[in-house]
Design an enzyme around this catalytic site. Sequence first.
Site, PDB file in Angstrom:
ATOM      1  CE  LYS A  35      -0.459   0.028   4.967  1.00 44.38           C
ATOM      2  NZ  LYS A  35      -1.384  -0.035   6.085  1.00 44.38           N
ATOM      3  NE  ARG A 129      -6.274   1.666  12.351  1.00 46.59           N
ATOM      4  CZ  ARG A 129      -5.271   1.278  12.121  1.00 46.59           C
ATOM      5  NH1 ARG A 129      -4.505   2.285  11.225  1.00 46.59           N
ATOM      6  NH2 ARG A 129      -5.167  -0.049  11.044  1.00 46.59           N
ATOM      7  CE1 TYR A 255      14.316  31.458   4.650  1.00 47.50           C
ATOM      8  CE2 TYR A 255      14.266  28.664   4.659  1.00 47.50           C
ATOM      9  CZ  TYR A 255      13.468  30.064   4.038  1.00 47.50           C
ATOM     10  OH  TYR A 255      13.619  30.860   2.954  1.00 47.50           O
ATOM     11  CG  MET A 303      10.129  23.806  -0.809  1.00 45.52           C
ATOM     12  SD  MET A 303       8.992  25.110  -1.986  1.00 45.52           S
ATOM     13  CE  MET A 303       7.900  25.501  -0.119  1.00 45.52           C
TER      14      MET A 303
END
Length: 358
Positions: A35, A129, A255, A303
């Site tokens: 998956k 679940r 940053y 990024m």
Amino acid sequence: MPRSTTAHIDLDALRTNYRKACERAGNARVMAVVKADGYGHGIARIASALADIAPKYAVACIEEAFAIRAAGHPQPVVLLQGVHAADDLADCVKNQFEPVLHGGHQLQWLGQGNHLPDFWLKVNTGMNRLGFRSDDLPSVMARLEKMNAFPWLQGFVSHFACADDAGSTMTSAQTATFEAATSPWPSLMKSVGNSAAHFIPGQPLFDWSRPGIMLYGGSPIVGKTGPELGLEPVMTLEAPLITTRTVRAGESVGYGAAWVAERDTRMGMVAIGYGDGYPRHAGTDTPAAIGGRRIRLIGRVSMDMLAVDLSNAPEAREGDMVELWGRTVGVDEVASCAGTISYELLTGITSRVPRICG
């Protein structure tokens, strides 16, 4: 020309890990869980690599099952989330998909069909679940018998909540609940074994196990890495150094000025960032490697780039490839530094990063 940021996929390692799962599964047969686009490795290539040794695949949803058929593989495919609409059941019949049914609405859809697919029932043993509670199972089975659905019922499935934690007693409790709930129907098959269950001594895996992350070399056990469990990394994530420079003592990088040099430090910028799926929360001291030598990240991941300290790789130059994870630096190590798990890292690599086999 495009940048050389790449995820290399080692299909021989994948096959080795599948065989390791088979060894640990004992008498249970092993369905390969592919998956989430083969855990980020590419569902078609993963299914193809396992096609001659895996008798059955497992996916989350029907679109993933169709991707396996599009790749030309005829093995049965188990749909772990079942079906999401009544019409999906006809597609399951036509394509030999085996949905795991977990709710009354799905049983209602089943009863509306003229032809039934092979299917499984999900038993809720404590994960809470999906699935029918164990004390509701007799009424569910009576309903299926009234529908004459028994010839297509393959068996029962459950899922462990804490199998990754060696100190937890919940797995044994869930196993006991599952065994008691399904005991009135001994001829039907049973499946409970996720990757972690393969590493629990004495844990019954019944008829079918369902390894996922271990096939890709990631660890399913808290406090252990894949290599420590005898697993081989399948994905090696690499990106090039695009510049190097010396940052003087007292200067910062990136940053937020999150890292400040305590001494003059040679550093480099690597062409990968969270836009490629590398975790933003992997900060200073997260390991990487260059030329087989371990180095570390410094400052914040941005990024499209991240910074590395080249003090341990003084010969490194622009164009050299940096391993973000692979054989020198395990994906589980990086996940730990980022406060997450290898599952998220592997499935999170974006389409901007080409997957190359070999």
